[in-house]
Design a protein around this motif. Structure first.
Motif, PDB file in Angstrom:
ATOM      1  N   UNK A 254      52.943  14.662  27.683  1.00  0.00           N
ATOM      2  CA  UNK A 254      53.844  13.562  28.051  1.00  0.00           C
ATOM      3  C   UNK A 254      55.267  13.844  27.564  1.00  0.00           C
ATOM      4  N   UNK A 255      55.382  14.434  26.372  1.00  0.00           N
ATOM      5  CA  UNK A 255      56.716  14.799  25.880  1.00  0.00           C
ATOM      6  C   UNK A 255      57.355  15.833  26.811  1.00  0.00           C
ATOM      7  N   UNK A 256      56.553  16.768  27.283  1.00  0.00           N
ATOM      8  CA  UNK A 256      57.063  17.767  28.238  1.00  0.00           C
ATOM      9  C   UNK A 256      57.551  17.088  29.506  1.00  0.00           C
ATOM     10  N   UNK A 257      56.767  16.151  30.023  1.00  0.00           N
ATOM     11  CA  UNK A 257      57.129  15.515  31.284  1.00  0.00           C
ATOM     12  C   UNK A 257      58.412  14.702  31.181  1.00  0.00           C
ATOM     13  N   UNK A 258      58.787  14.288  29.988  1.00  0.00           N
ATOM     14  CA  UNK A 258      60.076  13.603  29.852  1.00  0.00           C
ATOM     15  C   UNK A 258      61.181  14.544  29.381  1.00  0.00           C
ATOM     16  N   UNK A 259      60.881  15.849  29.336  1.00  0.00           N
ATOM     17  CA  UNK A 259      61.906  16.844  29.022  1.00  0.00           C
ATOM     18  C   UNK A 259      62.212  17.021  27.570  1.00  0.00           C
ATOM     19  N   UNK A 260      61.349  16.533  26.668  1.00  0.00           N
ATOM     20  CA  UNK A 260      61.570  16.669  25.232  1.00  0.00           C
ATOM     21  C   UNK A 260      60.819  17.909  24.752  1.00  0.00           C
ATOM     22  N   UNK A 419      56.438   8.477  37.658  1.00  0.00           N
ATOM     23  CA  UNK A 419      57.790   9.030  37.648  1.00  0.00           C
ATOM     24  C   UNK A 419      57.662  10.522  37.379  1.00  0.00           C
ATOM     25  N   UNK A 420      57.522  11.273  38.462  1.00  0.00           N
ATOM     26  CA  UNK A 420      57.267  12.707  38.369  1.00  0.00           C
ATOM     27  C   UNK A 420      58.474  13.484  38.853  1.00  0.00           C
ATOM     28  N   UNK A 421      58.948  14.405  38.025  1.00  0.00           N
ATOM     29  CA  UNK A 421      60.058  15.258  38.445  1.00  0.00           C
ATOM     30  C   UNK A 421      59.670  16.103  39.652  1.00  0.00           C
ATOM     31  N   UNK A 447      64.958  14.197  39.757  1.00  0.00           N
ATOM     32  CA  UNK A 447      64.054  15.218  39.234  1.00  0.00           C
ATOM     33  C   UNK A 447      64.596  15.798  37.935  1.00  0.00           C
ATOM     34  N   UNK A 448      65.886  16.124  37.919  1.00  0.00           N
ATOM     35  CA  UNK A 448      66.477  16.687  36.701  1.00  0.00           C
ATOM     36  C   UNK A 448      66.625  15.639  35.608  1.00  0.00           C
ATOM     37  N   UNK A 449      66.828  14.401  36.006  1.00  0.00           N
ATOM     38  CA  UNK A 449      66.943  13.342  35.006  1.00  0.00           C
ATOM     39  C   UNK A 449      65.598  13.110  34.310  1.00  0.00           C
ATOM     40  N   UNK A 450      64.523  13.176  35.078  1.00  0.00           N
ATOM     41  CA  UNK A 450      63.202  12.970  34.491  1.00  0.00           C
ATOM     42  C   UNK A 450      62.801  14.133  33.598  1.00  0.00           C
ATOM     43  N   UNK A 451      63.058  15.360  34.045  1.00  0.00           N
ATOM     44  CA  UNK A 451      62.714  16.540  33.245  1.00  0.00           C
ATOM     45  C   UNK A 451      63.528  17.723  33.738  1.00  0.00           C
ATOM     46  N   UNK A 452      64.613  18.067  33.042  1.00  0.00           N
ATOM     47  CA  UNK A 452      65.457  19.183  33.498  1.00  0.00           C
ATOM     48  C   UNK A 452      64.726  20.522  33.526  1.00  0.00           C
ATOM     49  N   UNK A 453      63.550  20.602  32.892  1.00  0.00           N
ATOM     50  CA  UNK A 453      62.829  21.869  32.757  1.00  0.00           C
ATOM     51  C   UNK A 453      61.493  21.844  33.514  1.00  0.00           C
ATOM     52  N   UNK A 454      61.382  20.979  34.525  1.00  0.00           N
ATOM     53  CA  UNK A 454      60.067  20.726  35.123  1.00  0.00           C
ATOM     54  C   UNK A 454      59.445  21.962  35.758  1.00  0.00           C
ATOM     55  N   UNK A 456      60.182  26.451  36.046  1.00  0.00           N
ATOM     56  CA  UNK A 456      61.046  27.612  35.843  1.00  0.00           C
ATOM     57  C   UNK A 456      61.631  28.107  37.157  1.00  0.00           C
ATOM     58  N   UNK A 457      60.914  27.924  38.259  1.00  0.00           N
ATOM     59  CA  UNK A 457      61.389  28.394  39.556  1.00  0.00           C
ATOM     60  C   UNK A 457      62.139  27.324  40.330  1.00  0.00           C
ATOM     61  N   UNK A 458      61.675  26.079  40.278  1.00  0.00           N
ATOM     62  CA  UNK A 458      62.252  25.045  41.134  1.00  0.00           C
ATOM     63  C   UNK A 458      63.474  24.351  40.527  1.00  0.00           C
ATOM     64  N   UNK A 459      63.538  24.219  39.207  1.00  0.00           N
ATOM     65  CA  UNK A 459      64.687  23.532  38.615  1.00  0.00           C
ATOM     66  C   UNK A 459      66.013  24.216  38.973  1.00  0.00           C
ATOM     67  N   UNK A 460      66.105  25.555  38.950  1.00  0.00           N
ATOM     68  CA  UNK A 460      67.362  26.189  39.396  1.00  0.00           C
ATOM     69  C   UNK A 460      67.679  25.898  40.860  1.00  0.00           C
ATOM     70  N   UNK A 461      66.644  25.769  41.710  1.00  0.00           N
ATOM     71  CA  UNK A 461      66.870  25.431  43.122  1.00  0.00           C
ATOM     72  C   UNK A 461      67.488  24.048  43.237  1.00  0.00           C
ATOM     73  N   UNK A 462      67.031  23.112  42.414  1.00  0.00           N
ATOM     74  CA  UNK A 462      67.583  21.759  42.437  1.00  0.00           C
ATOM     75  C   UNK A 462      69.061  21.786  42.070  1.00  0.00           C
TER      76      UNK A 462
END
Length: 505
Positions: A254-260, A419-421, A447-454, A456-462
């Motif tokens: 859960x901590x991961x899913x909120x980007x912590x 609330x899924x990134x 998506x980035x607000x929920x988890x900027x690291x959701x 490794x491949x898709x976050x840079x695309x966002x």
């Protein structure tokens, strides 16, 4: 640098210190048995009162299996061996068959060896044969088996039967909640949670497990703070190291899913200290380490997790880590491990169609992904299936239909409170492809607000897509072509006006 266990000790206070001492005793191999010194009113010393011996590994594992909580792997091995020996002498013992079958399910779940599932099915079936009526233990075991195989209609059937014959037994309720989630019946899941919480006050022993299951439902409802608090309570009250580790893993996820990331890493470390056999703790650590840029540590953690459990998810995440590092050959090797594991699991009755469909959409054949996920949607129309099918349709070039399913996955009217990134990213990309810049910008930013690291491949695309979309127009309605709330604009509602109406029932 402080250890993860010391961090947890501060988090849980006195309960954490007590648990840490208990863990030390357990991992040392047993408890010190001593008498209790009691003083009489006149000050005379009485005899030392004997203390009941601590339960052995078989008793501990049996209690855990019966209560539906994780058992330590050495204890589980003792229990399985003991029940197998007993049943060779007493094959008509229906309760022992149910215990053995449920223990096989737990071992298969913990090790990722799906070959245990057919063994479980045979044992639980024989339990019903020799004890055909009101066999709640076998019904629980069959519900757990169906859940482990991702067969949620069967899990619902067995869970409902268990509740009918033994409504005061709490163990079927968490399985039933999972089943209702899996088939997309979210109202029934909430109703079942309410029933489970009503039972919690009647048994302090089961309270941590009930609280942990409630936390997962709270998270799905978007109640992040409630979920985090509930998991802290569950971990503090856990009855053993394996149970405590399982709740710390959930807290780490859960901590991961909120980007912590640092919090997730601390929880993963604490879980591993509590139970070194908990492979999911290694995966929690690997995920956080990769996002923190500590990639070689992440690779080692993923490899360790895969050595303990051949999980397709771990193989996928390690493959994507290699891919993000430009190590394409190693990535392909992990994707090969993934496919082999899925094939082996399928022979043991495990349904990986949803997972495999998403993998094919991103790394393989999108047309095959659509076929797999249409079947999954027909069998088990959950939010996960809606999101996955929408993404596969997008990757196959069917963006209009894709948006219908992506809308369903994020539409509160249909239970889309999660609330899924990843869900937000999928929807935003589909809207971007359909040239709907306002909604696309909103969902990609979400998506980035929920988890900027959701991913490794898709976050840079966002980030790249948001850069191309630029800032919202100051003119507002002009961007909408004179149609406030129209399909190409940044309407105040989350979805186009007609999207919910078109969403599949």
């Amino acid at each position: 640098m402080e250890s993860g266990m010391e961090s947890e000790e501060r988090r849980f206070g006195a309960a954490g210190r007590t648990m840490r001492r208990a863990l030390g005793w357990t991992m040392a191999g047993g408890a010190v048995l001593a008498g209790v010194l009691v003083l009489l009113p006149d000050g005379e010393q009485q005899h030392q009162q004997p203390v009941a011996p601590a339960p052995g590994p078989k008793a501990r594992a049996r209690a855990a299996v019966a209560a539906g909580v994780p058992a330590a792997m050495p204890d589980l091995a003792e229990l399985i061996g003991d029940r197998e020996r007993r049943l060779r002498k007493h094959p008509e013992d229906g309760r022992s068959w149910a215990v053995l079958g449920t223990a096989y399910v737990e071992r298969g779940r913990r090790t990722g060896v799906a070959a245990d599932f057919p063994r479980a099915e045979r044992a639980l079936g024989y339990s019903l044969k020799v004890r055909p009526s009101r066999n709640a233990e076998a019904y629980d075991g069959l519900a757990a088996l169906a859940t482990a195989r991702h067969d949620f209609p069967a899990a619902r059937q067995w869970g409902e039967q268990a509740v009918r014959v033994a409504p005061e037994r709490w163990t079927a309720y968490p399985l039933l909640i999972d089943a209702y989630d899996g088939v997309g019946d979210y109202r029934a899941a909430r109703r079942t949670l309410d029933q489970l919480l009503a039972l919690r006050s009647r048994s302090a022993v089961t309270a941590p497990a009930v609280t942990a299951r409630a936390a997962q439902v709270y998270w799905d409802q978007g109640r992040r703070e409630d979920a985090a608090a509930a998991l802290s309570d569950a971990a503090a009250g856990a009855q053993g190291p394996a149970e405590r580790a399982a709740y710390l893993v959930l807290a780490g996820e859960l901590a991961w899913q909120r980007g912590d990331l640092k919090e997730s890493l601390r929880y993963g470390t604490a879980a591993l200290h509590a139970d070194p056999d908990e492979h999911a703790a290694l995966a929690v650590r690997a995920r956080a380490l990769a996002a923190l840029g500590r990639t070689e540590e992440a690779v080692r953690a993923y490899r360790s997790a895969l050595a303990k459990a051949r999980s397709p998810r771990y193989a996928l995440e390690l493959g994507e880590l290699y891919e993000s590092l430009g190590r394409q050959g190693e990535a392909r090797a992990q994707y090969g491990v993934l496919r082999e594991t899925v094939r082996a699991d399928a022979k043991a009755g495990v349904n990986h169609d949803l997972f495999l469909g998403l993998f094919e959409a991103d790394h393989g054949d999108p047309e095959r992904a659509v076929r797999l996920l249409r079947g999954e949607w027909e069998r088990q129309p959950s939010l996960r299936a809606a999101d996955a099918l929408g993404w596969a349709l997008h990757r196959a070039g069917e963006d209009e239909e894709a948006l219908v399913f992506a809308t369903r996955a994020t539409d509160r009217a249909h239970g889309g409170e999660v609330r899924s990134a990843l869900y937000a990213y999928h929807r935003g990309e589909i809207e971007y492809a359909l040239e709907r810049p306002g909604p696309a910008r909103r969902h990609l930013a979400e998506a980035l607000r929920l988890n900027p690291y959701f991913s490794l491949l898709h976050a840079p695309v966002v980030r790249e897509a948001l850069g191309e979309l630029g800032e919202p127009s100051d003119e507002g309605p002009a961007e909408l072509g004179g149609q406030p709330g129209g399909p190409s604009g940044d309407a105040s509602a989350d979805t186009p006006a007609d999207a919910s109406a078109e969403a599949p029932a």
